[in-house]
Design a protein around this motif. Structure first.
Motif, PDB file in Angstrom:
ATOM      1  N   ASP A 170      -4.405   8.057  11.229  1.00  0.00           N
ATOM      2  CA  ASP A 170      -5.526   7.881  10.225  1.00  0.00           C
ATOM      3  C   ASP A 170      -5.137   7.813   9.026  1.00  0.00           C
ATOM      4  OD1 ASP A 170      -7.843   7.576   9.084  1.00  0.00           O
ATOM      5  OD2 ASP A 170      -9.044   9.337  10.073  1.00  0.00           O
ATOM      6  N   TRP A 171      -4.532   6.634   8.699  1.00  0.00           N
ATOM      7  CA  TRP A 171      -3.962   6.477   7.450  1.00  0.00           C
ATOM      8  C   TRP A 171      -4.796   6.338   6.231  1.00  0.00           C
ATOM      9  CZ3 TRP A 171       1.286   6.919   6.780  1.00  0.00           C
ATOM     10  CH2 TRP A 171       2.009   6.914   8.106  1.00  0.00           C
ATOM     11  N   ALA A 172      -5.973   5.835   6.601  1.00  0.00           N
ATOM     12  CA  ALA A 172      -7.076   5.767   5.610  1.00  0.00           C
ATOM     13  C   ALA A 172      -7.395   7.279   5.101  1.00  0.00           C
ATOM     14  CB  ALA A 172      -8.300   4.837   6.010  1.00  0.00           C
ATOM     15  N   ARG A 173      -7.642   8.061   6.166  1.00  0.00           N
ATOM     16  CA  ARG A 173      -8.047   9.356   5.772  1.00  0.00           C
ATOM     17  C   ARG A 173      -7.013  10.029   5.039  1.00  0.00           C
ATOM     18  NH1 ARG A 173     -11.197  13.238   4.085  1.00  0.00           N
ATOM     19  NH2 ARG A 173     -10.686  15.336   5.058  1.00  0.00           N
ATOM     20  N   MET A 174      -5.671   9.874   5.595  1.00  0.00           N
ATOM     21  CA  MET A 174      -4.533  10.658   4.894  1.00  0.00           C
ATOM     22  C   MET A 174      -4.358  10.168   3.473  1.00  0.00           C
ATOM     23  SD  MET A 174      -1.243  10.365   3.784  1.00  0.00           S
ATOM     24  CE  MET A 174      -0.543   9.199   4.314  1.00  0.00           C
ATOM     25  N   LEU A 175      -4.859   8.888   3.093  1.00  0.00           N
ATOM     26  CA  LEU A 175      -4.663   8.308   1.657  1.00  0.00           C
ATOM     27  C   LEU A 175      -5.812   9.083   0.903  1.00  0.00           C
ATOM     28  CD1 LEU A 175      -3.294   6.683  -0.533  1.00  0.00           C
ATOM     29  CD2 LEU A 175      -4.635   4.741   0.214  1.00  0.00           C
ATOM     30  N   GLU A 176      -6.824   8.984   1.577  1.00  0.00           N
ATOM     31  CA  GLU A 176      -8.070   9.601   0.781  1.00  0.00           C
ATOM     32  C   GLU A 176      -7.801  11.221   0.518  1.00  0.00           C
ATOM     33  OE1 GLU A 176     -13.077  10.672   1.594  1.00  0.00           O
ATOM     34  OE2 GLU A 176     -11.595   9.767   3.224  1.00  0.00           O
ATOM     35  N   VAL A 177      -7.278  11.824   1.434  1.00  0.00           N
ATOM     36  CA  VAL A 177      -7.021  13.342   1.109  1.00  0.00           C
ATOM     37  C   VAL A 177      -6.182  13.286  -0.118  1.00  0.00           C
ATOM     38  CG1 VAL A 177      -5.679  15.336   2.011  1.00  0.00           C
ATOM     39  CG2 VAL A 177      -7.179  14.218   3.367  1.00  0.00           C
ATOM     40  N   HIS A 178      -4.983  12.581  -0.046  1.00  0.00           N
ATOM     41  CA  HIS A 178      -4.375  12.579  -1.476  1.00  0.00           C
ATOM     42  C   HIS A 178      -4.780  12.126  -2.672  1.00  0.00           C
ATOM     43  CE1 HIS A 178      -1.127  12.851   1.856  1.00  0.00           C
ATOM     44  NE2 HIS A 178      -0.523  13.625   1.044  1.00  0.00           N
ATOM     45  N   GLU A 179      -5.584  11.221  -2.601  1.00  0.00           N
ATOM     46  CA  GLU A 179      -6.645  10.910  -3.772  1.00  0.00           C
ATOM     47  C   GLU A 179      -7.327  12.067  -4.251  1.00  0.00           C
ATOM     48  OE1 GLU A 179      -6.715   5.835  -2.895  1.00  0.00           O
ATOM     49  OE2 GLU A 179      -8.334   7.307  -2.075  1.00  0.00           O
ATOM     50  N   VAL A 180      -7.992  12.641  -3.311  1.00  0.00           N
ATOM     51  CA  VAL A 180      -9.055  13.652  -3.585  1.00  0.00           C
ATOM     52  C   VAL A 180      -8.025  14.670  -4.288  1.00  0.00           C
ATOM     53  CG1 VAL A 180     -10.582  15.319  -2.934  1.00  0.00           C
ATOM     54  CG2 VAL A 180     -10.670  12.990  -2.071  1.00  0.00           C
ATOM     55  N   LEU A 181      -7.098  15.019  -3.824  1.00  0.00           N
ATOM     56  CA  LEU A 181      -6.196  16.017  -4.389  1.00  0.00           C
ATOM     57  C   LEU A 181      -5.712  15.727  -5.753  1.00  0.00           C
ATOM     58  CD1 LEU A 181      -4.485  18.761  -4.022  1.00  0.00           C
ATOM     59  CD2 LEU A 181      -2.873  17.538  -2.800  1.00  0.00           C
ATOM     60  N   ALA A 182      -5.203  14.419  -5.970  1.00  0.00           N
ATOM     61  CA  ALA A 182      -4.743  14.078  -7.237  1.00  0.00           C
ATOM     62  C   ALA A 182      -5.770  14.127  -8.370  1.00  0.00           C
ATOM     63  CB  ALA A 182      -4.439  12.617  -7.153  1.00  0.00           C
ATOM     64  N   GLU A 183      -7.027  13.685  -7.726  1.00  0.00           N
ATOM     65  CA  GLU A 183      -8.073  13.645  -8.574  1.00  0.00           C
ATOM     66  C   GLU A 183      -8.470  15.128  -9.493  1.00  0.00           C
ATOM     67  OE1 GLU A 183     -13.023  12.589  -8.826  1.00  0.00           O
ATOM     68  OE2 GLU A 183     -11.676  11.803  -7.038  1.00  0.00           O
ATOM     69  N   ALA A 184      -8.395  15.863  -8.343  1.00  0.00           N
ATOM     70  CA  ALA A 184      -8.652  17.411  -8.626  1.00  0.00           C
ATOM     71  C   ALA A 184      -7.562  17.958  -9.775  1.00  0.00           C
ATOM     72  CB  ALA A 184      -8.870  18.246  -7.476  1.00  0.00           C
ATOM     73  N   LEU A 186      -5.672  16.337 -11.551  1.00  0.00           N
ATOM     74  CA  LEU A 186      -5.833  15.689 -12.805  1.00  0.00           C
ATOM     75  C   LEU A 186      -7.032  16.104 -13.696  1.00  0.00           C
ATOM     76  CD1 LEU A 186      -5.166  11.921 -12.030  1.00  0.00           C
ATOM     77  CD2 LEU A 186      -3.572  13.443 -13.342  1.00  0.00           C
ATOM     78  N   ALA A 187      -8.178  16.907 -13.175  1.00  0.00           N
ATOM     79  CA  ALA A 187      -9.039  17.399 -13.912  1.00  0.00           C
ATOM     80  C   ALA A 187      -8.800  18.710 -13.968  1.00  0.00           C
ATOM     81  CB  ALA A 187     -10.362  17.078 -12.823  1.00  0.00           C
ATOM     82  N   ARG A 188      -7.634  19.328 -13.735  1.00  0.00           N
ATOM     83  CA  ARG A 188      -7.451  20.527 -13.676  1.00  0.00           C
ATOM     84  C   ARG A 188      -8.271  21.654 -13.161  1.00  0.00           C
ATOM     85  NH1 ARG A 188      -4.383  17.333 -17.285  1.00  0.00           N
ATOM     86  NH2 ARG A 188      -2.863  18.542 -18.399  1.00  0.00           N
ATOM     87  N   ALA A 189      -8.894  20.915 -12.043  1.00  0.00           N
ATOM     88  CA  ALA A 189     -10.008  21.830 -11.569  1.00  0.00           C
ATOM     89  C   ALA A 189      -9.474  23.196 -10.828  1.00  0.00           C
ATOM     90  CB  ALA A 189     -10.634  20.918 -10.269  1.00  0.00           C
ATOM     91  N   ALA A 190     -10.221  23.944 -10.714  1.00  0.00           N
ATOM     92  CA  ALA A 190      -9.874  25.360 -10.124  1.00  0.00           C
ATOM     93  C   ALA A 190      -9.603  25.356  -8.816  1.00  0.00           C
ATOM     94  CB  ALA A 190     -10.826  26.461 -10.540  1.00  0.00           C
ATOM     95  N   GLU A 191     -10.291  24.456  -7.791  1.00  0.00           N
ATOM     96  CA  GLU A 191     -10.155  24.376  -6.689  1.00  0.00           C
ATOM     97  C   GLU A 191      -8.759  23.874  -6.109  1.00  0.00           C
ATOM     98  OE1 GLU A 191     -13.030  21.132  -7.655  1.00  0.00           O
ATOM     99  OE2 GLU A 191     -12.762  23.117  -8.203  1.00  0.00           O
ATOM    100  N   ALA A 192      -8.031  22.887  -7.160  1.00  0.00           N
ATOM    101  CA  ALA A 192      -6.851  22.170  -6.737  1.00  0.00           C
ATOM    102  C   ALA A 192      -5.823  22.931  -6.146  1.00  0.00           C
ATOM    103  CB  ALA A 192      -6.366  21.459  -8.026  1.00  0.00           C
ATOM    104  N   ALA A 193      -5.499  24.097  -6.596  1.00  0.00           N
ATOM    105  CA  ALA A 193      -4.497  24.864  -6.090  1.00  0.00           C
ATOM    106  C   ALA A 193      -4.970  25.361  -4.544  1.00  0.00           C
ATOM    107  CB  ALA A 193      -3.988  26.111  -6.797  1.00  0.00           C
TER     108      ALA A 193
END
Length: 216
Positions: A170-184, A186-193
């Motif tokens: 599921d390449w679309a889902r895999m890419l989405e996971v990485h995009e969401v992680l990168a967004e968190a 870059l936002a310095r979100a507490a939930e990123a770690a």
């Protein structure tokens, strides 16, 4: 020469070119890599210290076997150290770090877009892009030793993925996971770690399932 030999040996071990439990005999290695015995011994000693080569007394060097216990060790260790490196990176990172993440994500997206999971050459390129993305997240961590440890653990995990042929479907889902992680990140979100720790755990579950309960 020793550094180059270590790099090529590591690549072959991680990529599966040298199978688990293979004896690493000096005569075979000199023929395979066209390098003398002295730099090869230094390369093997270096890789043994990093955990990519096993040294067993009189038996000499060999490629480590694949086991559930070792994969769990690598996974849990990554879940401890990589989120901490990420927290430090988010505290210290500036514009150059952010640009590195954006660039690495773009390269990963492009590589996935031209995917050919049946091609070993493409898998090598994909793994390089995927590794670059994960490196970019923690690149601003100010502790070089921690970064090196994260890198070694990542490559140990990659070896299991390649050996068990867990090409992502599921390449679309895999890419989405990485995009969401990168967004968190870059936002310095507490939930990123915690997100990163969860991501590391999920990718290990697939490999553990393939190893089965009988994996040592």
């Amino acid at each position: 020469m020793a550094e180059a030999a270590a790099h090529r040996l590591r690549q072959d071990i991680v990529g599966g070119g040298l199978a688990p439990a293979t004896r690493l005999r000096m005569r075979d290695l000199t023929q395979r890599y066209g390098v003398g015995a002295t730099p090869l011994r230094e390369a093997l000693a270096r890789l043994a210290a990093e955990g990519f080569v096993l040294l067993q007394g009189q038996k000499g060097f060999s490629v480590p076997p694949v086991t559930r216990a070792h994969l769990l060790d690598v996974t849990r260790s990554r879940q401890v150290v990589e989120p901490e490196a990420l927290r430090l990176a988010m505290e210290a990172g500036g514009a150059a770090w952010e640009d590195g993440i954006v660039t690495a994500l773009s390269l990963l997206r492009h590589e996935i877009g031209r995917r050919d999971p049946a091609s070993e050459e493409w898998l090598d390129r994909y793994e390089a892009r995927h590794h670059r993305f994960h490196r970019s997240l923690i690149a601003a961590c100010p502790l070089p030793s921690l970064l090196r440890f994260c890198d070694d653990l990542y490559l140990q995990k990659t070896r299991y993925r390649r050996l068990m042929e867990t090409a992502q479907q599921d390449w679309a889902r895999m890419l989405e996971v990485h995009e969401v992680l990168a967004e968190a990140v870059l936002a310095r979100a507490a939930e990123a770690a915690p997100m990163l720790a969860g991501h590391i755990g999920v990718t290990a579950e697939v490999v553990l399932a393939l190893l089965g309960e009988d994996g040592e």
